[in-house]
Design a protein around this motif. Structure first.
Motif, short mmCIF file in Angstrom:
data_model
loop_
_atom_site.label_atom_id
_atom_site.label_comp_id
_atom_site.label_asym_id
_atom_site.label_seq_id
_atom_site.Cartn_x
_atom_site.Cartn_y
_atom_site.Cartn_z
N SER A 50 -11.36 -3.51 3.56
CA SER A 50 -10.99 -4.58 4.49
C SER A 50 -9.78 -5.38 4.00
O SER A 50 -9.40 -6.36 4.63
CB SER A 50 -12.16 -5.54 4.68
OG SER A 50 -12.34 -6.34 3.52
N GLY A 51 -9.20 -5.00 2.87
CA GLY A 51 -8.07 -5.74 2.34
C GLY A 51 -8.41 -7.17 1.94
O GLY A 51 -7.52 -8.01 1.84
N VAL A 92 -10.44 -4.73 11.38
CA VAL A 92 -9.86 -5.11 10.08
C VAL A 92 -9.71 -3.89 9.19
O VAL A 92 -8.67 -3.68 8.56
CB VAL A 92 -10.74 -6.19 9.42
CG1 VAL A 92 -10.33 -6.38 7.95
CG2 VAL A 92 -10.62 -7.52 10.16
N LYS A 116 -0.25 -7.88 8.55
CA LYS A 116 -0.69 -6.94 9.57
C LYS A 116 -2.21 -6.89 9.68
O LYS A 116 -2.76 -6.75 10.78
CB LYS A 116 -0.12 -5.54 9.29
CG LYS A 116 1.39 -5.46 9.48
CD LYS A 116 1.91 -4.05 9.24
CE LYS A 116 3.42 -3.99 9.43
NZ LYS A 116 3.96 -2.64 9.15
N ILE A 117 -2.90 -7.01 8.54
CA ILE A 117 -4.36 -7.06 8.59
C ILE A 117 -4.80 -8.38 9.22
O ILE A 117 -5.73 -8.43 10.04
CB ILE A 117 -4.97 -6.90 7.19
CG1 ILE A 117 -4.44 -5.65 6.49
CG2 ILE A 117 -6.50 -6.83 7.30
CD1 ILE A 117 -4.93 -5.48 5.05
N HIS A 142 -2.46 -10.10 3.84
CA HIS A 142 -1.47 -9.16 4.39
C HIS A 142 -1.27 -9.46 5.87
O HIS A 142 -2.24 -9.49 6.64
CB HIS A 142 -1.94 -7.72 4.20
CG HIS A 142 -0.88 -6.71 4.46
ND1 HIS A 142 -0.40 -6.45 5.73
CD2 HIS A 142 -0.16 -5.90 3.63
CE1 HIS A 142 0.54 -5.54 5.68
NE2 HIS A 142 0.71 -5.18 4.41
N GLN A 154 -4.41 -4.57 -0.97
CA GLN A 154 -3.24 -4.63 -0.09
C GLN A 154 -2.45 -5.93 -0.25
O GLN A 154 -1.45 -6.13 0.44
CB GLN A 154 -3.67 -4.47 1.38
CG GLN A 154 -4.24 -3.10 1.73
CD GLN A 154 -5.75 -3.01 1.49
OE1 GLN A 154 -6.32 -3.77 0.70
NE2 GLN A 154 -6.40 -2.09 2.16
N ALA A 175 -6.83 -1.59 10.20
CA ALA A 175 -5.53 -2.12 9.77
C ALA A 175 -5.35 -1.99 8.27
O ALA A 175 -4.26 -1.67 7.79
CB ALA A 175 -5.40 -3.58 10.21
N ALA A 176 -6.42 -2.24 7.51
CA ALA A 176 -6.34 -2.15 6.05
C ALA A 176 -6.00 -0.74 5.60
O ALA A 176 -5.19 -0.54 4.68
CB ALA A 176 -7.65 -2.62 5.42
#
Length: 404
Positions: A259-260, A296, A61-62, A59, A55, A299-300
Motif C-alpha cells: 500500500s506504499g 491504493v 500518485k498513491i 507518494h 515508494q 497505485a502502489a
C-alpha cells in the motif's frame, strides 16, 4: 526537545500501552525519503516503517488514488462485489505470476490465513490425518505478533506469559537444508520461511539454500510458503526475493509496501490449489479486499514498476553496502544486506545499537536497532546516489565515535 515534544511523548506514555520503545523524535510530515519532526528538523528515513514506505512518504500518485477512491466508495464488505477488487486481483496476479489471491489487511493476518489454508490443503488434498498437520518454521523467525504466530517464535520476549500455544509446528535452524530434510514427515504440510530474516538482523541464507529447499518441498509434496512481507515488492532489488535464486514459492505473502504506507493491505498469493480449498464462510475479513485498499494497492504496485524503483533498489543497495564495507571502525562486527535491506552488526563490547541510532538521529538519520547490537538500514526505494553518500558520511562518523 521543546516542551510540546516532551508533552506529546509524556502523554503517549501515560495513555498508551508500553509495547514499543521508540526513538525520542515526534514526526509530523514526510516526503520521499525525508521526514520532519514537530520542530522542523529534517531526517533521512532509514527504516521506511519496516519497509512499508518503500515508494517514499506520501507518494503523490498513491495519494491521488486514495483520495479519489475515498470520495467514491471505501467499504462494502465482501457480502457484495466492488469495482476495484477484480482489477486488484488481475494486476497483482500479472505482476507476481500468481494464480489465486486472498486479500487481507495486516501482514500477520496474511500469515495466519496461509497457516489455515495450508492445513486445510493438507487434510483435504494431501490426505494428512485430521488434527495431525505439521508446519516447519525457522528459529529466529518473525512472522507477526498474533497468538498463533508467537507460539512458534523462538524469541522469549514475544512468547513469555502469552501461552498456552497451539501445537503443530516444528522449528529448525535457518539456512540449513539438511535440517529441513530431517524434519519433514508424512504429516508435513508446509515450510513457512522468510527469504531473509529481517527482524533477526537481516540474516541472509547461504547461496543455493532456497534452491535446495524448493527441491525438498517438491519431492515431499510440502507447500513452500515464503513470507515476503518485508522482502517483497522490490526491497531486495528484485520484485520478490525468491527471484535471487530463480525459484517459485507455492504460497507467497505480501504486505507492508503493498500500500506504499497509506493503508493496511496484505495478500496471500497461491500458485496451486492451496487457496482453492477455501469455501464461502470458512475464512474472511470485513475490511479485506475493500475498494479503498484495492485502489491504493493498485497505485502502489503501478508506481513501483513505472518509476523503476526495483532497479533503483538494486543499484543503490549495491552502492550503500559497498560504502558500509569501506567504513573502518572497531565497533563493527559485520555489514550485510541485499538491495536496500541492510544491517550493521556491532561487536557486543561496542554497547547497545540503540545508542548509535540516537547518535544518528542527532546527525539527521533515523534508523532502528534490533536484537541489541544490530542497526537496520532500509530507506525508501526512491533514494538517490547523493542521498546514499550523504547517509554514508554520517554513518561513518557515528560508527567511529564513542557514543557511550
Amino acid at each position: 526537545m521543546s516542551a510540546s515534544v516532551i508533552d506529546l511523548i509524556a502523554t503517549e506514555a501515560r495513555f498508551g500501552a508500553h509495547n514499543y520503545e521508540p526513538i525520542g523524535v515526534v514526526l509530523s510530515r514526510g516526503e520521499g525519503v525525508w521526514v520532519w519532526d514537530t520542530e522542523g528538523n529534517r531526517y533521512l528515513d532509514c527504516l521506511s516503517a519496516y519497509s512499508a514506505v518503500s515508494q517514499g512518504h506520501c507518494h503523490p500518485k498513491i495519494l491521488a488514488a486514495m483520495v479519489e477512491q475515498a470520495h467514491r466508495l471505501t467499504l462494502t464488505s465482501r457480502a457484495f462485489h466492488n469495482d476495484q477488487l477484480a482489477l486488484f486481483y488481475e494486476e497483482i496476479a500479472a505482476l507476481t505470476g500468481s494464480h489465486k489471491v486472498l486479500p487481507m489487511n495486516s501482514g500477520a493476518e496474511a500469515v495466519e490465513s496461509a497457516i489455515k489454508a495450508v492445513r486445510k490443503w493438507g487434510y483435504e488434498v494431501k490426505g494428512v490425518p485430521d488434527g495431525a498437520a505439521e508446519i516447519i518454521v525457522c528459529a529466529n523467525n518473525f512472522h507477526g505478533r498474533t497468538l498463533g504466530i508467537v507460539g512458534f517464535s523462538t524469541d522469549p520476549e514475544t512468547r513469555t506469559h502469552f501461552g498456552p500455544f497451539a501445537p503443530g509446528f516444528r522449528i529448525i535452524p535457518f539456512g540449513d537444508a539438511a535440517a529441513l530434510q530431517d524434519a519433514i514427515t508424512p504429516n508435513t504440510v508446509a515450510f513457512l520461511v522468510e527469504p531473509i530474516q529481517g527482524e533477526a538482523g537481516v540474516i541472509i541464507p547461504p547461496a543455493g539454500y532456497f534452491s535446495e529447499v524448493r527441491q525438498l518441498c517438491t519431492a515431499n509434496n510440502v507447500m513452500l510458503v515464503l513470507d515476503e512481507i518485508q522482502t517483497g515488492l522490490g526491497r531486495t532489488g528484485k520484485l520478490l526475493a525468491e527471484q535471487h535464486e530463480g525459484i517459485e514459492a507455492d504460497v507467497t505473502l505480501l504486505g507492508k509496501a503493498l500500500s506504499g504506507g497509506f493503508y493496511p493491505v496484505s495478500a496471500v498469493l497461491s500458485n496451486n490449489d492451496v487457496l482453492g480449498t477455501l469455501r464461502p464462510g470458512q475464512h474472511g475479513s470485513t475490511f479485506g479486499g475493500n475498494p479503498l485498499a484495492c485502489a491504493v494497492a493498485r497505485a502502489a504496485m503501478r508506481v513501483l514498476v513505472e518509476e523503476g524503483m526495483i532497479e533503483n533498489a538494486a543499484r543503490q543497495g549495491e552502492r550503500f553496502l559497498e560504502g558500509l564495507k569501506n567504513i573502518r571502525a572497531n565497533t563493527i562486527r559485520e555489514m550485510r544486506g541485499r538491495g536496500l535491506m541492510l544491517a550493521v552488526e556491532l561487536h557486543p563490547e561496542a554497547g547497545r545499537a540503540r545508542r548509535y541510532c540516537e547518535a544518528l538521529q542527532a546527525k539527521g538519520i533515523l534508523a532502528k536497532d534490533t536484537h541489541e547490537h544490530t542497526i537496520r538500514i532500509a530507506p525508501p526505494l526512491v533514494i538517490t546516489s547523493d542521498q546514499v553518500d550523504w547517509a554514508l558520511e554520517r554513518l561513518a562518523t557515528t560508527l567511529t565515535q564513542d557514543v557511550s
